[in-house]
Design a protein around this motif. Structure first.
Motif, PDB file in Angstrom:
ATOM      1  N   UNK A  43      12.495 -15.656 -10.178  1.00 31.02           N
ATOM      2  CA  UNK A  43      11.263 -16.410 -10.409  1.00 31.02           C
ATOM      3  C   UNK A  43      10.656 -16.994  -9.156  1.00 31.02           C
ATOM      4  N   UNK A  44      11.479 -17.273  -8.154  1.00 28.95           N
ATOM      5  CA  UNK A  44      10.958 -17.849  -6.911  1.00 28.95           C
ATOM      6  C   UNK A  44      10.087 -16.864  -6.131  1.00 28.95           C
ATOM      7  N   UNK A  45      10.143 -15.586  -6.475  1.00 25.41           N
ATOM      8  CA  UNK A  45       9.323 -14.578  -5.798  1.00 25.41           C
ATOM      9  C   UNK A  45       7.992 -14.324  -6.505  1.00 25.41           C
ATOM     10  N   UNK A  46       7.829 -14.868  -7.698  1.00 22.17           N
ATOM     11  CA  UNK A  46       6.679 -14.516  -8.538  1.00 22.17           C
ATOM     12  C   UNK A  46       5.344 -14.824  -7.865  1.00 22.17           C
ATOM     13  N   UNK A  47       5.163 -16.001  -7.337  1.00 25.21           N
ATOM     14  CA  UNK A  47       3.847 -16.359  -6.783  1.00 25.21           C
ATOM     15  C   UNK A  47       3.411 -15.400  -5.680  1.00 25.21           C
ATOM     16  N   UNK A  48       4.292 -15.168  -4.707  1.00 22.16           N
ATOM     17  CA  UNK A  48       3.934 -14.292  -3.585  1.00 22.16           C
ATOM     18  C   UNK A  48       3.763 -12.842  -4.030  1.00 22.16           C
ATOM     19  N   UNK A  49       4.705 -12.345  -4.819  1.00 21.08           N
ATOM     20  CA  UNK A  49       4.640 -10.951  -5.258  1.00 21.08           C
ATOM     21  C   UNK A  49       3.430 -10.707  -6.155  1.00 21.08           C
ATOM     22  N   UNK A  50       3.138 -11.642  -7.047  1.00 17.80           N
ATOM     23  CA  UNK A  50       1.997 -11.477  -7.953  1.00 17.80           C
ATOM     24  C   UNK A  50       0.680 -11.478  -7.173  1.00 17.80           C
ATOM     25  N   UNK A  51       0.558 -12.349  -6.184  1.00 13.81           N
ATOM     26  CA  UNK A  51      -0.659 -12.358  -5.372  1.00 13.81           C
ATOM     27  C   UNK A  51      -0.803 -11.042  -4.610  1.00 13.81           C
ATOM     28  N   UNK A  52       0.296 -10.557  -4.060  1.00 17.34           N
ATOM     29  CA  UNK A  52       0.232  -9.302  -3.304  1.00 17.34           C
ATOM     30  C   UNK A  52      -0.121  -8.118  -4.193  1.00 17.34           C
ATOM     31  N   UNK A  53       0.490  -8.024  -5.374  1.00 20.97           N
ATOM     32  CA  UNK A  53       0.162  -6.898  -6.248  1.00 20.97           C
ATOM     33  C   UNK A  53      -1.296  -6.977  -6.697  1.00 20.97           C
ATOM     34  N   UNK A  54      -1.795  -8.169  -6.889  1.00 24.97           N
ATOM     35  CA  UNK A  54      -3.204  -8.337  -7.245  1.00 24.97           C
ATOM     36  C   UNK A  54      -4.105  -7.812  -6.125  1.00 24.97           C
ATOM     37  N   UNK A  55      -3.776  -8.134  -4.894  1.00 21.37           N
ATOM     38  CA  UNK A  55      -4.560  -7.647  -3.750  1.00 21.37           C
ATOM     39  C   UNK A  55      -4.506  -6.125  -3.664  1.00 21.37           C
ATOM     40  N   UNK A  56      -3.325  -5.549  -3.853  1.00 22.22           N
ATOM     41  CA  UNK A  56      -3.181  -4.098  -3.729  1.00 22.22           C
ATOM     42  C   UNK A  56      -3.887  -3.354  -4.856  1.00 22.22           C
ATOM     43  N   UNK A  57      -3.808  -3.867  -6.061  1.00 21.61           N
ATOM     44  CA  UNK A  57      -4.519  -3.236  -7.178  1.00 21.61           C
ATOM     45  C   UNK A  57      -6.027  -3.375  -6.975  1.00 21.61           C
ATOM     46  N   UNK A  58      -6.474  -4.507  -6.498  1.00 20.43           N
ATOM     47  CA  UNK A  58      -7.899  -4.687  -6.213  1.00 20.43           C
ATOM     48  C   UNK A  58      -8.367  -3.700  -5.149  1.00 20.43           C
ATOM     49  N   UNK A  59      -7.557  -3.478  -4.113  1.00 14.78           N
ATOM     50  CA  UNK A  59      -7.900  -2.465  -3.100  1.00 14.78           C
ATOM     51  C   UNK A  59      -8.050  -1.092  -3.746  1.00 14.78           C
ATOM     52  N   UNK A  60      -7.133  -0.761  -4.657  1.00 14.09           N
ATOM     53  CA  UNK A  60      -7.199   0.531  -5.338  1.00 14.09           C
ATOM     54  C   UNK A  60      -8.497   0.651  -6.140  1.00 14.09           C
ATOM     55  N   UNK A  61      -8.839  -0.402  -6.859  1.00 12.39           N
ATOM     56  CA  UNK A  61     -10.085  -0.392  -7.632  1.00 12.39           C
ATOM     57  C   UNK A  61     -11.298  -0.241  -6.723  1.00 12.39           C
ATOM     58  N   UNK A  62     -11.289  -0.953  -5.602  1.00 14.06           N
ATOM     59  CA  UNK A  62     -12.425  -0.910  -4.678  1.00 14.06           C
ATOM     60  C   UNK A  62     -12.619   0.458  -4.028  1.00 14.06           C
TER      61      UNK A  62
END
Length: 140
Positions: A43-62
Motif C-alpha cells: 500500500x505504501x507504493x500506491x500513491x506514486x505508482x498510481x500517479x505514474x500509471x495515470x501519466x503513462x496511460x494519458x501519454x498513450x491516449x494523447x
C-alpha cells in the motif's frame, strides 16, 4: 534481467489489465493498480505508482492509442514494476518544459517517483513504458 525472489505459492506475480482507449482509462488504471498493490501488501507504493500509471496511460491516449494494457509485476516482495503498452505511434521522450507549459511533465514525474524507468518499441508495433517502485523497507 531482474532476479525473481521466491514468493509464497499463493501469491500472484503478474496482473495484466486491458483498457479501452477512452477518457476514463487513466482513472480506471490508477484504481486497478492501487487494488493490486494493496492486495500484495504494498500500500505504501500506491500513491506514486498510481500517479505514474495515470501519466503513462494519458501519454498513450494523447498519441492516439486504441489499445492499452497495464502490467503490474512483482519481482520481489519489495520491487514492483508497472508497464504500460499501447499500440499508438511513436515513443514518448522526456521533456524539459518551461514553467508556462501546460503539458510535457509526465515522464519527468515518472522519473522522479520511480527508482528506474525505461521504454522500448514492440516488434509488432506500439511501445512499452515501464517504471519500477521499491518499498521503503527494502535493503539498500
Amino acid at each position: 534481467m531482474l532476479p525473481k525472489a521466491p514468493l509464497g505459492d499463493d501469491q500472484e506475480r503478474l496482473v495484466v489489465c486491458r483498457f479501452d482507449a477512452d477518457l476514463s482509462a487513466a482513472g480506471r488504471a490508477r484504481r486497478r493498480v492501487g487494488e493490486v498493490l494493496r492486495r500484495w501488501g504494498r500500500g505504501e507504493l500506491v500513491d506514486d505508482a498510481a500517479l505514474c500509471v495515470s501519466e503513462l496511460v494519458t501519454n498513450a491516449l494523447n498519441c492516439g492509442a486504441s489499445d492499452i494494457r497495464v502490467l503490474v509485476e512483482r519481482h520481489t516482495d519489495q520491487l514492483v514494476e508497472i508497464a504500460v503498452w499501447d499500440d499508438g505511434p511513436g515513443c514518448p521522450e522526456l521533456q524539459d518544459p518551461d514553467v508556462s507549459c501546460e503539458n510535457g511533465r509526465g515522464l519527468g514525474i515518472v522519473e522522479a517517483l520511480s527508482v528506474a524507468w525505461g521504454k522500448h518499441g514492440s516488434a509488432d508495433g506500439g511501445k512499452t513504458v515501464w517504471a519500477r517502485f521499491l518499498g521503503p523497507d527494502a535493503d539498500s
